[in-house]
Design a protein around this motif. Structure first.
Motif, PDB file in Angstrom:
ATOM      1  N   GLN A 122      44.234  34.569   4.358  1.00 42.70           N
ATOM      2  CA  GLN A 122      43.254  34.573   3.272  1.00 42.70           C
ATOM      3  C   GLN A 122      42.635  35.961   3.103  1.00 42.70           C
ATOM      4  O   GLN A 122      42.436  36.424   1.973  1.00 42.70           O
ATOM      5  CB  GLN A 122      42.167  33.531   3.548  1.00 42.70           C
ATOM      6  CG  GLN A 122      42.645  32.095   3.429  1.00 42.70           C
ATOM      7  CD  GLN A 122      41.561  31.102   3.825  1.00 42.70           C
ATOM      8  OE1 GLN A 122      41.492  30.645   4.968  1.00 42.70           O
ATOM      9  NE2 GLN A 122      40.704  30.766   2.884  1.00 42.70           N
ATOM     10  N   ILE A 123      42.338  36.616   4.209  1.00 39.30           N
ATOM     11  CA  ILE A 123      41.777  37.968   4.135  1.00 39.30           C
ATOM     12  C   ILE A 123      42.798  38.937   3.554  1.00 39.30           C
ATOM     13  O   ILE A 123      42.475  39.783   2.712  1.00 39.30           O
ATOM     14  CB  ILE A 123      41.314  38.426   5.534  1.00 39.30           C
ATOM     15  CG1 ILE A 123      40.126  37.593   5.989  1.00 39.30           C
ATOM     16  CG2 ILE A 123      40.936  39.904   5.522  1.00 39.30           C
ATOM     17  CD1 ILE A 123      39.773  37.794   7.440  1.00 39.30           C
ATOM     18  N   MET A 124      44.039  38.826   4.002  1.00 38.98           N
ATOM     19  CA  MET A 124      45.091  39.686   3.456  1.00 38.98           C
ATOM     20  C   MET A 124      45.229  39.490   1.950  1.00 38.98           C
ATOM     21  O   MET A 124      45.402  40.460   1.193  1.00 38.98           O
ATOM     22  CB  MET A 124      46.416  39.396   4.153  1.00 38.98           C
ATOM     23  CG  MET A 124      46.552  39.988   5.541  1.00 38.98           C
ATOM     24  SD  MET A 124      46.719  41.796   5.541  1.00 38.98           S
ATOM     25  CE  MET A 124      48.341  41.996   4.783  1.00 38.98           C
ATOM     26  N   ALA A 125      45.141  38.250   1.506  1.00 36.77           N
ATOM     27  CA  ALA A 125      45.262  37.976   0.071  1.00 36.77           C
ATOM     28  C   ALA A 125      44.113  38.608  -0.710  1.00 36.77           C
ATOM     29  O   ALA A 125      44.309  39.115  -1.827  1.00 36.77           O
ATOM     30  CB  ALA A 125      45.310  36.470  -0.167  1.00 36.77           C
ATOM     31  N   ILE A 126      42.913  38.588  -0.142  1.00 41.32           N
ATOM     32  CA  ILE A 126      41.766  39.218  -0.810  1.00 41.32           C
ATOM     33  C   ILE A 126      42.014  40.713  -0.987  1.00 41.32           C
ATOM     34  O   ILE A 126      41.851  41.270  -2.082  1.00 41.32           O
ATOM     35  CB  ILE A 126      40.479  38.976   0.001  1.00 41.32           C
ATOM     36  CG1 ILE A 126      40.058  37.511  -0.077  1.00 41.32           C
ATOM     37  CG2 ILE A 126      39.350  39.883  -0.504  1.00 41.32           C
ATOM     38  CD1 ILE A 126      38.910  37.152   0.856  1.00 41.32           C
ATOM     39  N   SER A 127      42.432  41.375   0.083  1.00 44.42           N
ATOM     40  CA  SER A 127      42.572  42.830   0.027  1.00 44.42           C
ATOM     41  C   SER A 127      43.775  43.272  -0.795  1.00 44.42           C
ATOM     42  O   SER A 127      43.693  44.238  -1.558  1.00 44.42           O
ATOM     43  CB  SER A 127      42.653  43.398   1.447  1.00 44.42           C
ATOM     44  OG  SER A 127      41.391  43.318   2.077  1.00 44.42           O
ATOM     45  N   THR A 128      44.908  42.592  -0.654  1.00 46.34           N
ATOM     46  CA  THR A 128      46.057  42.968  -1.480  1.00 46.34           C
ATOM     47  C   THR A 128      45.780  42.680  -2.948  1.00 46.34           C
ATOM     48  O   THR A 128      46.272  43.390  -3.833  1.00 46.34           O
ATOM     49  CB  THR A 128      47.335  42.239  -1.027  1.00 46.34           C
ATOM     50  OG1 THR A 128      47.121  40.821  -1.071  1.00 46.34           O
ATOM     51  CG2 THR A 128      47.723  42.649   0.382  1.00 46.34           C
ATOM     52  N   GLY A 129      44.966  41.667  -3.214  1.00 40.24           N
ATOM     53  CA  GLY A 129      44.584  41.386  -4.593  1.00 40.24           C
ATOM     54  C   GLY A 129      43.758  42.486  -5.219  1.00 40.24           C
ATOM     55  O   GLY A 129      43.606  42.542  -6.447  1.00 40.24           O
ATOM     56  N   HIS A 130      43.231  43.378  -4.382  1.00 44.56           N
ATOM     57  CA  HIS A 130      42.473  44.537  -4.865  1.00 44.56           C
ATOM     58  C   HIS A 130      43.217  45.846  -4.586  1.00 44.56           C
ATOM     59  O   HIS A 130      42.602  46.915  -4.504  1.00 44.56           O
ATOM     60  CB  HIS A 130      41.087  44.561  -4.221  1.00 44.56           C
ATOM     61  CG  HIS A 130      40.182  43.465  -4.712  1.00 44.56           C
ATOM     62  ND1 HIS A 130      40.243  42.177  -4.224  1.00 44.56           N
ATOM     63  CD2 HIS A 130      39.211  43.458  -5.662  1.00 44.56           C
ATOM     64  CE1 HIS A 130      39.338  41.428  -4.837  1.00 44.56           C
ATOM     65  NE2 HIS A 130      38.705  42.180  -5.710  1.00 44.56           N
ATOM     66  N   ASN A 131      44.536  45.765  -4.440  1.00 50.98           N
ATOM     67  CA  ASN A 131      45.419  46.940  -4.318  1.00 50.98           C
ATOM     68  C   ASN A 131      45.190  47.766  -3.062  1.00 50.98           C
ATOM     69  O   ASN A 131      45.530  48.953  -3.027  1.00 50.98           O
ATOM     70  CB  ASN A 131      45.288  47.859  -5.540  1.00 50.98           C
ATOM     71  CG  ASN A 131      45.788  47.217  -6.815  1.00 50.98           C
ATOM     72  OD1 ASN A 131      44.986  46.822  -7.660  1.00 50.98           O
ATOM     73  ND2 ASN A 131      47.090  47.093  -6.948  1.00 50.98           N
ATOM     74  N   LEU A 132      44.663  47.159  -2.010  1.00 52.01           N
ATOM     75  CA  LEU A 132      44.450  47.936  -0.794  1.00 52.01           C
ATOM     76  C   LEU A 132      45.770  48.396  -0.190  1.00 52.01           C
ATOM     77  O   LEU A 132      45.832  49.441   0.460  1.00 52.01           O
ATOM     78  CB  LEU A 132      43.665  47.102   0.231  1.00 52.01           C
ATOM     79  CG  LEU A 132      43.220  47.836   1.498  1.00 52.01           C
ATOM     80  CD1 LEU A 132      42.388  49.069   1.165  1.00 52.01           C
ATOM     81  CD2 LEU A 132      42.437  46.906   2.417  1.00 52.01           C
ATOM     82  N   HIS A 133      46.839  47.664  -0.417  1.00 39.84           N
ATOM     83  CA  HIS A 133      48.137  47.970   0.183  1.00 39.84           C
ATOM     84  C   HIS A 133      48.986  48.916  -0.653  1.00 39.84           C
ATOM     85  O   HIS A 133      50.081  49.296  -0.221  1.00 39.84           O
ATOM     86  CB  HIS A 133      48.916  46.678   0.422  1.00 39.84           C
ATOM     87  CG  HIS A 133      49.280  45.955  -0.844  1.00 39.84           C
ATOM     88  ND1 HIS A 133      48.349  45.625  -1.803  1.00 39.84           N
ATOM     89  CD2 HIS A 133      50.475  45.525  -1.320  1.00 39.84           C
ATOM     90  CE1 HIS A 133      48.952  45.008  -2.800  1.00 39.84           C
ATOM     91  NE2 HIS A 133      50.237  44.941  -2.533  1.00 39.84           N
TER      92      HIS A 133
END
Length: 528
Positions: free
Chosen positions: A86-97
């Protein structure tokens, strides 16, 4: 059982907008031509109680290695608690990756990284490596054609399956071996050519983080020398690659993120760059990860100080709020100065990454100041974490407190991607390679005359230059921070930093700045 009433305790540190309450971050965004759009919303999401609870769960229920299935078939799979995904989805959803390379830009992505680290730090390892791997992958047209679209997707796909079956992907990195550590040229993993750019790797990696990534950039000894390779988890025919996890590291911190020992037994990999130029090929990835180490450390500094100030505003000792006591004010204000410096340096470095392709001065800043800023900011975090925990007293020393997890996380960024000594040596190598370029940069920084003269003199002393390089790097870092704060922060901050960090009044502990600056620094750093 009613034996007493609980009172004089601070409330939970939660439901705080990590962006709108952070004036140092807001100043850095403005000073470095960033765009604040979306940051307030992400700051609110990162600071929500339910989001912070996801971070706690991901670290309490750590990754589990599944080597075999019930029939004895090899799996080499790492399972994570749902909160991690869930945390990964939050951050990738904001282009962190991928934000450095998909139009978000390094300054704005740095802001997301800074805030996401406060939400939960461990997951920033795979997002950092994925973002940093993209420019290296672009060196291979064949790999780019197959992978860049998946790496550019904002969705998160945790599936353990071939890339053709996935909507998105993450990338890991494997360089460290038992016998070499930082000295990657001592690596013994062998790469044997099988045709074209395809090789098979045999050997090991002693630390390989995020082992559930879809592919890895690794270094191995090819016939032409140490070389960079792209190593996918699954082969083009859909079979698992011969990557065998030996065990997960039982790390002191960063526990939601898996790190493993791994062996390759004729694992198929594809060449990136030229044979014998593995370090030169992968160095761009390492440079991006070093930027992230500095920004993440600044984010954790913010979290530590915010928790300390939050607690002292609610805690009464000796008939007075802790935050109203002069010595506590001096300590908190002194800590806030290092936070201001860390934020100013980290975001100035991010700006240089945005501009370096078109501005030679910015390219010089990125080249010479990356190791300096990584060194100084990452070294500052453990001191702040220790002092912040002390501000909370026993409440900060128990595992129920988020401060305990932060304290264990604090040393990591100074170790990852090159320790403090490695940063100093990298700086010296960069100066030796382009001395004129460094002094051109030094002139453009417009540091105070005393610091400029001292740096010039120390670099001119060939005897014991390496042994004294920490003094050079620290002075350059502090002087640059002072100059940036004079340019971008309220005047009293630059004055306080110059007085305490450059003019000889700073000690090894916090609590030594001029008290007249302390209350204003605390006011600026309040977490709401």
């Amino acid at each position: 059982m009613e034996t007493h009433e609980v009172f004089n305790q601070s409330p939970d540190f939660a439901d705080i907008n990590f962006y709108s309450t952070d004036r140092a971050l807001q100043s850095a965004i403005i000073a470095n031509d960033g765009n604040a759009d979306g940051l307030e919303a992400f700051g609110a999401l990162a600071g929500r109680a339910d989001t912070l609870e996801l971070g706690r769960l991901a670290n309490e229920f750590v990754p589990q290695l599944k080597l075999f299935d019930s029939k004895g078939n090899r799996l080499d799979r790492v399972d994570f608690h749902p909160s991690y995904h869930q945390i990964m989805a939050i951050s990738t959803g904001h282009n962190l990756h991928n934000g450095s390379h998909t139009g978000v830009g390094n300054v704005n992505r740095a802001a997301i990284h800074y805030l996401a680290t406060q939400m939960e730090a461990s997951h920033c390892c795979p997002t950092t490596m994925t973002n940093a791997a993209i420019p290296v992958i672009k060196q291979s047209a064949e790999i780019s054609d197959k992978w860049l679209e998946k790496l550019s997707n904002k969705k998160y796909d945790s599936g353990f399956c071939p890339i053709e079956q996935k909507t998105a992907a993450t990338i890991g990195m494997g360089m460290t071996e038992k016998q070499g550590g930082t000295d990657v040229r001592a690596n013994t993993t062998r790469a044997e050519p099988v045709g074209g750019d395809e090789f098979v790797l045999t050997g090991h990696k002693w630390f390989m983080s995020a082992p559930m990534s879809d592919a890895f950039l690794v270094l191995a000894q090819a016939p032409g020398g140490l070389t960079c390779f792209f190593l996918p988890r699954f082969l083009p025919d859909g079979q698992r690659n011969r990557i065998f996890i030996q065990q997960l590291k039982d790390k002191m911190g960063n526990r939601a993120n898996a790190s493993c020992e791994v062996e390759f037994e004729k694992a198929h990999a594809w060449l990136i760059g030229e044979q014998g130029r593995g370090v030169a090929t992968i160095i761009e990835m390492v440079t991006y990860t070093r930027l992230d180490c500095a920004v993440a450390s600044a984010g954790l500094m913010r979290s530590a100080i915010a928790q300390a100030i939050f607690h002292t505003r609610h805690r009464t000792v000796f008939q007075k709020k802790l935050i109203d006591q002069p010595l506590m004010q001096t300590v908190l204000g002194d800590m806030a100065l290092d936070l201001e410096a860390g934020v100013a340096l980290g975001f100035r470095l991010a700006r240089s990454f945005d501009l370096q392709d078109h501005d030679e001065t910015e390219a010089l800043f990125a080249r010479f100041m990356t190791p300096v800023i990584k060194y100084l900011v990452c070294k500052s975090l453990p001191k702040i974490a220790n002092e912040a925990m002390e501000c909370l007293g026993g409440n900060g020393y128990v595992e129920e407190s988020p401060m305990a997890r932060l304290y264990r996380e604090a040393p990591l960024n100074a170790i990852w991607e090159g320790s403090g000594n490695v940063m100093c040596l990298d700086f010296l190598r960069a100066v030796a390679k382009d001395r004129d370029g460094f002094f051109s940069l030094l002139d453009s920084l417009q540091l105070d005359n005393a610091s400029t003269s001292a740096i010039t003199d120390m670099l001119g002393q060939q005897k014991d230059l390496e042994a004294g390089s920490r003094s050079i790097v620290e002075l350059l870092g502090h002087a640059t921070a002072a100059r940036l704060l004079q340019q971008t922060a309220p005047g009293f901050i630059g004055d306080a930093y110059t007085e305490s960090r450059l003019n000889g009044r700073f000690a090894n502990t916090y609590g030594h700045i001029n008290h007249s600056h302390a209350s204003k620094l605390i006011e600026r750093t309040l977490p709401g």
